[in-house]
Scaffold this active site. Structure first.
Site, mmCIF file in Angstrom:
data_model
loop_
_atom_site.group_PDB
_atom_site.id
_atom_site.type_symbol
_atom_site.label_atom_id
_atom_site.label_comp_id
_atom_site.label_asym_id
_atom_site.label_seq_id
_atom_site.Cartn_x
_atom_site.Cartn_y
_atom_site.Cartn_z
ATOM 1 N N HIS A 107 0.837 -1.209 0.000
ATOM 2 C CA HIS A 107 0.000 0.000 0.000
ATOM 3 C C HIS A 107 0.875 1.263 0.000
ATOM 4 C CE1 HIS A 107 -3.605 2.429 1.277
ATOM 5 N NE2 HIS A 107 -2.636 3.210 1.757
ATOM 6 N N GLU A 108 1.792 1.342 0.957
ATOM 7 C CA GLU A 108 2.635 2.538 1.078
ATOM 8 C C GLU A 108 3.561 2.689 -0.129
ATOM 9 O OE1 GLU A 108 1.869 4.725 3.141
ATOM 10 O OE2 GLU A 108 0.597 3.515 4.445
#
Length: 690
Positions: A473-474
């Site tokens: 995600h990051e």
């Protein structure tokens, strides 16, 4: 080896990304010493920041530059140079403010954190004053009023000029001098209230230890005769511990209650002062949703579609609670996270401990590297750092390199837990990319911050499936920052509408849950055995258990956020609104004398736009199903994704980017359908497990 025609050769100081995160490598690879004299280079290579006092120096330099650029903007005839000067002005302030924004929360040295906090406040105050500077605004207004010049500008330059004017307008540039001063004062007060409220959301609550039964006291930190409750203990199997934690941690305190009230009133006053009906109307300008009415329609339709599924989820949780605790079967808010987890584990035999050996951090980083290479022609390399460049020895610096375009930027990976580091996963822009006056491109610099456990000496760091998904995600945010290579830093990378900014990161979660992707890197760190396909399938299906109730909870948060930032004065107190909304939208009872809204930290950064997570997920779902589900390594589709969605940063209307990728303009109903269809179980996995 060469990076390809037109690219830069791979630096000799780079090494493969996977080995840089291996535990043994961490012990051996010390940061390089900087310079012959051994002088610290300063944080992120900024010379002034070799000591906390350097923030004052960096700040003074930025303010001097800003004064010069303001004078230059006011004396320059209308043309593309006007926009360039405005962007230089924005860049000179952001390069200090953005860096300080990270340092104030993550640096282990209190003196650095304090100096960064002060720099943030000072730069923020200057920005608010500049946003109400009439002469500066007039220089931009002259450009926008000149139809001949405007028609000669490229679309990106036109949009950036309009966005700068929008910043003036929402700050009240059209008001008289007295009201402009009031707008500046309100903005500064709101910044202070946000900081104070944010601190309050994390402060533990204390209670006399004799109030709690002796057999559960060990779950909380003892301080003399008091017990400190610092969270909800949502995963604790003891119902009584979860209940106690919920009631104590969320206990209503007047001090923080009035902070929130003042924050909401101040935001509303500012919005109305500059010409908006509500703060929500102001915050939604430029987003995909555009208006509070569209957000309300989206949330109502989604809640309607989720209703029966959510009810079914609550019934399953209630049955499980009755089975495990026959004396107390009523489902309460502190039960939802725990019993949904129990149901997932029971139905699909999901034990994170079975998965962790397959997800070593080095393997996961190599998996990301392989995915980006196939999709986008991008490789990640670990680069050694100079003394003073990083704030903790376990931080790793990655060079992001394209096969033909060369070095695109840098990602600093601050992945491991340490004292005083926030337990949150997030992406920080430290320096935005832009085309400089000399024709060179200013490379973007970002930080990815995770809270991974420190591994035992000689062993790799092993990630749970949730940690692996968060890493993906990051990294989606980081790639957006690297590939949003706009001419102007004001719209670079993730500097775009909030309900679009989460799309690239959430899309990466879909890749993280696809067996074809996971199979490329998930190997048992001891045996080298690949992660079996049925384990990945079960893991993905387990996430759909009680997923409707989980999504309904997000809808409740988003609705509450909209009400708080809607029409003022509020008809009731924030706690009464919480109670009413919780019982109407969420469905589980409100607990007397609790004030969950005082722990709702997203009210600071996501005020009036919390719905963005849901809308971004809907777009990411549509992009995945239409573009990548058939082949997650499709290079042509990866290039289209870069061209249509990542490359523009905030330099293009968000809905136009979505339209370009999907070849259609999605409706509210399309968003809702995309989210609800993600809840459907995969028939093949269901039959196999049955």
């Amino acid at each position: 080896r060469a990076a390809g025609q037109g690219g830069r050769a791979v630096s000799t100081s780079w090494c493969p990304v996977g080995t840089a995160f291996d535990a043994k490598q961490q012990q051996q690879q010390q940061p390089l010493r900087g310079g012959a004299a051994g002088r610290d280079t300063g944080l992120f290579g900024v010379p002034e920041l070799s000591c906390p006092e350097g923030f004052q120096e960096a700040q003074d330099k930025a303010l001097q530059d800003s004064e010069r650029l303001v004078q230059k903007a006011c004396s320059t005839p209308p043309g593309p140079e006007t926009v360039m000067i405005f962007d230089q002005l924005s860049d000179s302030l952001c390069r200090v403010a953005d860096l300080a924004d990270f340092v104030k929360v993550a640096h282990p040295d209190f003196a650095f954190r304090e100096a960064a906090e002060e720099a943030c406040r000072n730069i923020g105050t200057v920005v608010e004053k500049l946003n109400t500077d009439v002469e500066l605004c007039q220089s931009l207004r002259r450009l926008l009023a000149d139809e001949t010049v405007m028609s000669s500008l490229d679309p990106e330059t036109r949009r950036v000029a309009e966005l700068f004017m929008f910043d003036f307008e929402i700050s009240g540039i059209h008001l008289d001098e007295e009201k402009r001063k009031k707008a500046v004062d309100l903005n500064v007060r709101i910044l202070d209230l946000c900081n104070e409220f944010l601190i309050g959301t994390h402060i533990p609550n204390k209670i006399d230890k004799h109030v709690l039964p002796e057999h559960i006291r060990y779950n909380f930190t003892a301080e003399g005769n008091y017990l400190q409750v610092a969270g909800l203990h949502a995963d604790c199997p003891d119902d009584l511990v979860r209940e106690a934690a919920y009631k104590i941690f969320l206990h209503s305190f007047f001090h923080f209650f009035f902070r929130l009230e003042e924050l909401l009133v101040s935001r509303n006053s500012l919005a109305q002062l500059v010409g908006y009906d509500t703060f929500a109307h102001r915050a939604l300008q430029g987003t995909m949703a555009k208006t509070p009415e569209t957000v309300r329609q989206f949330l109502e339709k989604l809640s309607e579609q989720l209703s029966k599924r959510t009810q079914k989820d609550f019934e399953m949780m209630t049955k499980m609670k009755m089975k495990l605790n026959p004396h107390n079967s009523m489902l309460m808010p502190w039960d939802h996270p725990y019993y949904s987890g129990v149901l997932r584990a029971e139905r699909y035999n999901i034990d994170p401990g079975l998965y962790c050996p397959f997800f070593s951090l080095g393997a996961c980083m190599e998996g990301l590297n392989s995915l980006f290479s196939q999709l986008l022609g991008i490789s990640l390399y670990a680069e050694q750092t100079k003394r003073g460049e990083i704030w903790s020895e376990d931080v790793r610096k990655l060079a992001v390199v394209h096969e033909t375009e060369g070095l695109l930027g840098y990602i600093y990976c601050d992945f491991f837990q340490r004292p005083d580091k926030p337990h949150q996963d997030c992406h920080f822009t430290v320096r935005g990319g832009r085309l400089k006056e000399n024709g060179e491109y200013q490379l973007p610099v970002v930080v990815l911050m995770l809270s991974l456990p420190n591994s035992a000496r000689g062993a790799p760091t092993l990630l749970s499936p949730g940690m692996m998904e968060n890493l993906f995600h990051e990294m989606g945010h980081a790639m957006h920052s690297m590939l949003g290579r706009t001419r102007y830093q004001h719209v670079t990378g993730t500097r775009c509408a909030t309900d679009f900014a989460e799309v690239p990161s959430i899309l990466m979660e879909y890749f993280a849950n696809d067996y074809r992707v996971v199979n490329q890197f998930a190997r048992h760190y001891k045996t080298g055995q690949p992660l079996p396909k049925n384990m990945v399938s079960r893991l993905c299906e387990s996430k759909k258990v009680c997923a409707a109730a989980d999504m309904q909870l997000q809808v409740f948060y988003a609705v509450l956020d909209q009400i708080y930032h809607g029409k003022h004065p509020l008809k009731k107190s924030t706690t009464e609104i919480l109670k009413e909304t919780q019982e109407k939208v969420y469905g589980l009872p409100y607990v007397h004398n609790t004030a969950w809204q005082l722990r709702f930290s997203h009210l600071v950064g996501y005020g009036a736009i919390f719905f963005s997570y849901l809308m971004s997920r809907a777009v990411a779902s549509m992009v995945w199903k239409q573009c990548f589900a058939q082949n997650p390594f499709d290079r042509a589709m990866g290039e289209r994704y870069r061209r249509e969605m990542l490359a523009h940063g905030g330099a293009k209307e968000p809905m136009l980017m979505v339209q370009g990728m999907l070849q259609k303009s999605p409706s509210v109903e399309d968003f809702v359908d995309a989210l609800v269809s993600d809840l459907d179980h995969d028939f093949e996995t269901f039959i196999m497990d049955s």
